[in-house]
Design an enzyme around this catalytic site. Structure first.
Site, PDB file in Angstrom:
ATOM      1  N   CYS A 129      50.510  46.284  32.570  1.00  0.00           N
ATOM      2  CA  CYS A 129      51.477  45.223  32.272  1.00  0.00           C
ATOM      3  C   CYS A 129      51.611  44.949  30.782  1.00  0.00           C
ATOM      4  O   CYS A 129      52.666  44.532  30.313  1.00  0.00           O
ATOM      5  CB  CYS A 129      51.090  43.942  33.014  1.00  0.00           C
ATOM      6  SG  CYS A 129      49.402  43.379  32.702  1.00  0.00           S
ATOM      7  N   GLU A 136      49.603  35.775  35.933  1.00  0.00           N
ATOM      8  CA  GLU A 136      49.612  36.872  34.952  1.00  0.00           C
ATOM      9  C   GLU A 136      50.571  37.918  35.503  1.00  0.00           C
ATOM     10  O   GLU A 136      50.234  38.659  36.415  1.00  0.00           O
ATOM     11  CB  GLU A 136      48.193  37.416  34.763  1.00  0.00           C
ATOM     12  CG  GLU A 136      48.036  38.245  33.484  1.00  0.00           C
ATOM     13  CD  GLU A 136      48.395  39.703  33.687  1.00  0.00           C
ATOM     14  OE1 GLU A 136      49.539  40.060  33.330  1.00  0.00           O
ATOM     15  OE2 GLU A 136      47.561  40.461  34.176  1.00  0.00           O
TER      16      GLU A 136
END
Length: 285
Positions: A107, A70
């Site tokens: 993010c 991720e």
């Protein structure tokens, strides 16, 4: 790291048998490298930068270890004129707040805002107001109505570098900019001014690379195909966002936007649904 240590202590205090959960502290180049290379570990999951994720994947591939990554993101937030003025005001305000939340260290933040031209000028002024109204102060202060510093001096300098690049490459600085907030000129900590750029082009560095700070880019578009092309013109693919009343448009963009997650009209997925991306944002949802 302190939250992980606290979690480990809770596991211990709860009476879990030894070995069910283990915590290994350390840095990426040493501990992370050893874990990703170790053939006795069957699977490794990593959350962090794309650069580090590629190293983890390369190490894991040496012994065919499964990996889940991720990584970074550069989310597009596409706002169509058909939502109308009141909805547009809310969408722009909430989009800007999402970028500045956690001092921009998220993010999946929608850092690239694409606004259909009839509402573009209004969106710039709204984003400017959000940036100027965002209080920056010490993380030790009580309450959640302010943002704190970024994580390190290195990250602060990286963000300043990107802000300077935005100015040098011709984006219009609408709010914020270089340096610390006026109230924190001499404070300890790495504080960044919430920053908004307008008239951004897809080939600009601030539109292509993850800044990981409170920096937002706004760009106008005229047609759906133009917005789609600009949204996908990026190496990342973690999360994208769409605001439109048009059901068929939502279905089309849901198929054509290149990202692991797509938020339609602020209807976020279930917390149990997979979280992750494609391309330089990782794999393994």
């Amino acid at each position: 790291p302190l939250s992980a240590l606290l979690f480990a202590q809770m596991i211990h205090d709860a009476g879990f048998p030894p070995g069910v959960f283990n915590l290994v502290s350390g840095d990426g180049p040493t501990t992370g490298d050893a874990l990703s290379r170790n053939s006795n570990i069957d699977m490794i999951s990593f959350t962090g930068s794309t650069r580090a994720g590629k190293l983890v994947a390369a190490n894991a591939a040496m012994n065919l270890k499964r990996s889940s990554l991720e990584l970074g993101g550069k989310g597009a937030n596409i706002l169509f004129a058909d939502i109308g003025e009141e909805w547009m005001k809310d969408a722009v305000t909430e989009g800007a707040e999402s970028v500045f939340y956690n001092s921009g260290q998220t993010c999946s933040a929608p850092t690239r805002m694409f606004v259909q031209r009839p509402y573009y000028d209004m969106a710039i002024q709204l984003a400017k107001r959000v940036a100027e109204d965002t209080d920056v102060n010490s993380a030790h202060m009580e309450g959640d109505d302010h943002i704190g510093p970024v994580v390190s001096l290195r990250q602060y300098e990286r963000i300043q570098h990107y802000i300077q690049l935005g100015i040098d490459e011709g984006a219009t600085l609408v709010a914020g900019g270089l340096g610390r907030p006026e109230n924190l000129k001499n404070a300890d900590g790495f504080y960044v001014r919430p920053t908004v750029f307008a008239n951004c082009k897809s080939n600009m560095t601030i539109m292509q690379e993850e800044i990981f700070g409170p920096v937002m880019c706004i760009t106008p578009f005229d047609t759906e195909s133009e917005a789609l092309e600009m949204a996908n013109d990026n190496p990342y693919g973690l999360a994208n966002y769409v605001q439109t009343r048009n059901l068929q448009r939502r279905r089309r963009l849901g198929r054509l936007l290149q990202s692991g997650m797509i938020d339609m009209n602020d209807a976020w997925g279930d917390f149990g649904s997979p979280f992750g991306g494609v391309r330089d944002s990782g794999w393994g949802r």
